[in-house]
Motif scaffolding. Structure first.
Motif, PDB file in Angstrom:
ATOM      1  N   LEU A  19      -9.800 -21.312 -17.397  1.00 41.67           N
ATOM      2  CA  LEU A  19      -9.904 -19.957 -16.868  1.00 41.67           C
ATOM      3  C   LEU A  19      -8.750 -19.084 -17.330  1.00 41.67           C
ATOM      4  N   ALA A  20      -9.060 -17.888 -17.745  1.00 48.22           N
ATOM      5  CA  ALA A  20      -8.022 -16.917 -18.095  1.00 48.22           C
ATOM      6  C   ALA A  20      -7.833 -15.979 -16.915  1.00 48.22           C
ATOM      7  N   VAL A  21      -6.599 -15.887 -16.411  1.00 49.98           N
ATOM      8  CA  VAL A  21      -6.294 -15.055 -15.247  1.00 49.98           C
ATOM      9  C   VAL A  21      -4.964 -14.357 -15.475  1.00 49.98           C
ATOM     10  N   PRO A  22      -4.617 -13.377 -14.646  1.00 44.10           N
ATOM     11  CA  PRO A  22      -3.355 -12.679 -14.811  1.00 44.10           C
ATOM     12  C   PRO A  22      -2.167 -13.621 -14.749  1.00 44.10           C
ATOM     13  N   ALA A  23      -1.107 -13.281 -15.451  1.00 42.42           N
ATOM     14  CA  ALA A  23       0.095 -14.105 -15.450  1.00 42.42           C
ATOM     15  C   ALA A  23       0.665 -14.225 -14.050  1.00 42.42           C
ATOM     16  N   ALA A  24       1.291 -15.384 -13.762  1.00 47.12           N
ATOM     17  CA  ALA A  24       1.652 -15.710 -12.389  1.00 47.12           C
ATOM     18  C   ALA A  24       3.124 -15.495 -12.066  1.00 47.12           C
ATOM     19  N   GLN A  25       3.824 -14.707 -12.876  1.00 47.77           N
ATOM     20  CA  GLN A  25       5.248 -14.540 -12.618  1.00 47.77           C
ATOM     21  C   GLN A  25       5.538 -13.816 -11.311  1.00 47.77           C
ATOM     22  N   ALA A  26       4.657 -12.966 -10.848  1.00 52.19           N
ATOM     23  CA  ALA A  26       4.870 -12.220  -9.609  1.00 52.19           C
ATOM     24  C   ALA A  26       3.535 -11.701  -9.128  1.00 52.19           C
ATOM     25  N   ASP A  27       3.510 -11.266  -7.863  1.00 54.24           N
ATOM     26  CA  ASP A  27       2.277 -10.684  -7.336  1.00 54.24           C
ATOM     27  C   ASP A  27       1.885  -9.455  -8.143  1.00 54.24           C
ATOM     28  N   GLU A  28       0.574  -9.293  -8.335  1.00 52.63           N
ATOM     29  CA  GLU A  28       0.073  -8.143  -9.063  1.00 52.63           C
ATOM     30  C   GLU A  28      -1.131  -7.552  -8.334  1.00 52.63           C
ATOM     31  N   VAL A  29      -1.222  -6.217  -8.334  1.00 55.71           N
ATOM     32  CA  VAL A  29      -2.372  -5.530  -7.756  1.00 55.71           C
ATOM     33  C   VAL A  29      -2.819  -4.449  -8.725  1.00 55.71           C
ATOM     34  N   LYS A 130       2.307 -24.215  -1.304  1.00 53.88           N
ATOM     35  CA  LYS A 130       1.886 -22.815  -1.365  1.00 53.88           C
ATOM     36  C   LYS A 130       0.479 -22.682  -1.941  1.00 53.88           C
ATOM     37  N   VAL A 131      -0.132 -21.546  -1.626  1.00 51.04           N
ATOM     38  CA  VAL A 131      -1.434 -21.198  -2.183  1.00 51.04           C
ATOM     39  C   VAL A 131      -1.256 -20.027  -3.142  1.00 51.04           C
ATOM     40  N   TYR A 142      -8.263  -6.152  -9.614  1.00 55.95           N
ATOM     41  CA  TYR A 142      -7.906  -7.510  -9.211  1.00 55.95           C
ATOM     42  C   TYR A 142      -6.633  -7.501  -8.381  1.00 55.95           C
ATOM     43  N   VAL A 143      -6.431  -8.598  -7.645  1.00 56.73           N
ATOM     44  CA  VAL A 143      -5.178  -8.859  -6.951  1.00 56.73           C
ATOM     45  C   VAL A 143      -4.834 -10.321  -7.184  1.00 56.73           C
ATOM     46  N   GLN A 144      -3.554 -10.572  -7.443  1.00 59.77           N
ATOM     47  CA  GLN A 144      -3.077 -11.929  -7.646  1.00 59.77           C
ATOM     48  C   GLN A 144      -1.830 -12.142  -6.789  1.00 59.77           C
ATOM     49  N   LYS A 145      -1.815 -13.220  -6.008  1.00 65.08           N
ATOM     50  CA  LYS A 145      -0.691 -13.514  -5.116  1.00 65.08           C
ATOM     51  C   LYS A 145      -0.094 -14.867  -5.474  1.00 65.08           C
ATOM     52  N   ASP A 146       1.203 -14.869  -5.735  1.00 70.24           N
ATOM     53  CA  ASP A 146       1.898 -16.106  -6.076  1.00 70.24           C
ATOM     54  C   ASP A 146       2.004 -17.024  -4.864  1.00 70.24           C
ATOM     55  N   ASN A 147       2.147 -16.447  -3.677  1.00 74.29           N
ATOM     56  CA  ASN A 147       2.218 -17.232  -2.441  1.00 74.29           C
ATOM     57  C   ASN A 147       1.380 -16.538  -1.372  1.00 74.29           C
ATOM     58  N   ALA A 148       0.074 -16.770  -1.437  1.00 77.49           N
ATOM     59  CA  ALA A 148      -0.831 -16.161  -0.465  1.00 77.49           C
ATOM     60  C   ALA A 148      -0.737 -16.835   0.894  1.00 77.49           C
TER      61      ALA A 148
END
Length: 259
Positions: A19-29, A130-131, A142-148
């Motif tokens: 799967l290709a998804v946004p980079a996980a260095q920090a939360d993104e919205v 963590k999730v 999209y929204v991506q959370k490093d620690n949801a």
């Protein structure tokens, strides 16, 4: 949108999935997509035995004005997902969550994961996990959370109690022995949990309530041993309050017949 292959887990080591998804260095919205209400294992700590596989359910709510596209969760141990040292194995073939439409803008999403001692559950990883989560809208928001969500993964504990001699005369000494052990995921067995405070408790034969008699600590191999005076018929047990890495546990009460 920055893209990369997200992290999955295979036999205890983090591996790249398709799967290709946004980079996980920090939360993104990007846009109005939201993730909320993340629940792991029904809100309870995840307790893993020495050998059995543990299946974990993760659920969360996704909202987007255009409708929900897809979602994914990853369960991991480490400071952040890029430096994670182990994680749970997703049960879906494409690692994506199953999302059920609630209405035009909202879906409830669920994923299941497996933890297995010696494969992706290791002693060093007991404690806080963590999730990592991502969700998209149908309009590509999209929204991506490093620690949801943070949750606990614990090593299953066991506790015994044996009081004697029995029967015993009133006023004589009773010795109560026992042992506190917990899952040793690295060895696939149970090992003594050393220097832990454990309560010796007693309840009268006619009562349903235990009261604490004293608190002692386990030995270097998890053993327990102390003495008390015999007073009335009843049950002795040991009780362990638990730690962040090990759940609370009560021994089965051992009956003493006082003559």
């Amino acid at each position: 949108m920055r893209m990369r292959a997200t992290l999955g887990v295979l036999t205890g080591a983090l591996a790249l999935s398709a799967l290709a998804v946004p980079a996980a260095q920090a939360d993104e919205v990007h846009g109005d997509t939201t993730i909320s209400g993340v629940v792991v294992n029904g809100g309870k700590p995840v307790v893993v035995a020495a050998t059995a596989k543990k299946t974990i359910t993760v659920s969360f709510t996704v909202k987007d004005a255009s409708g929900v596209g897809w979602a994914q969760a990853v369960l991991y141990h480490g400071a952040d997902i890029d430096s994670s040292d182990t994680g749970a194995v997703a049960n879906s073939s494409n690692n994506r969550a199953t999302c059920t439409k609630v209405n035009a803008t909202t879906s409830t999403c669920k994923s299941t994961f497996d933890l297995q001692s010696g494969e992706n559950a290791f002693n060093f990883a007991a404690g806080s996990w963590k999730v990592w989560a991502i969700a998209t809208g149908k309009d590509s928001d999209y929204v991506q959370k490093d620690n949801a969500k943070t949750f606990q993964v614990q090593r299953l504990s066991k506790l015994t109690a044996d009081a004697g001699p029995e029967p015993v005369k009133k006023g004589k000494t009773i010795t109560v022995s026992g042992k506190l052990t917990r899952a040793n995921w690295d060895a696939g067995t149970y090992s003594g949990y050393s220097t832990q405070p454990v309560k010796l408790q007693f309840r009268k034969k006619s009562s349903s309530t235990y009261t604490t008699v004293k608190t002692i600590k386990t030995s270097s191999n998890g053993s327990l041993k102390t003495t008390v005076k015999a007073t009335v018929d009843g049950y002795f047990r040991y009780s362990f309050a638990g730690t962040s890495t090990t759940p609370a546990v009560n021994a089965t009460g051992d009956f003493i017949d006082v003559k």
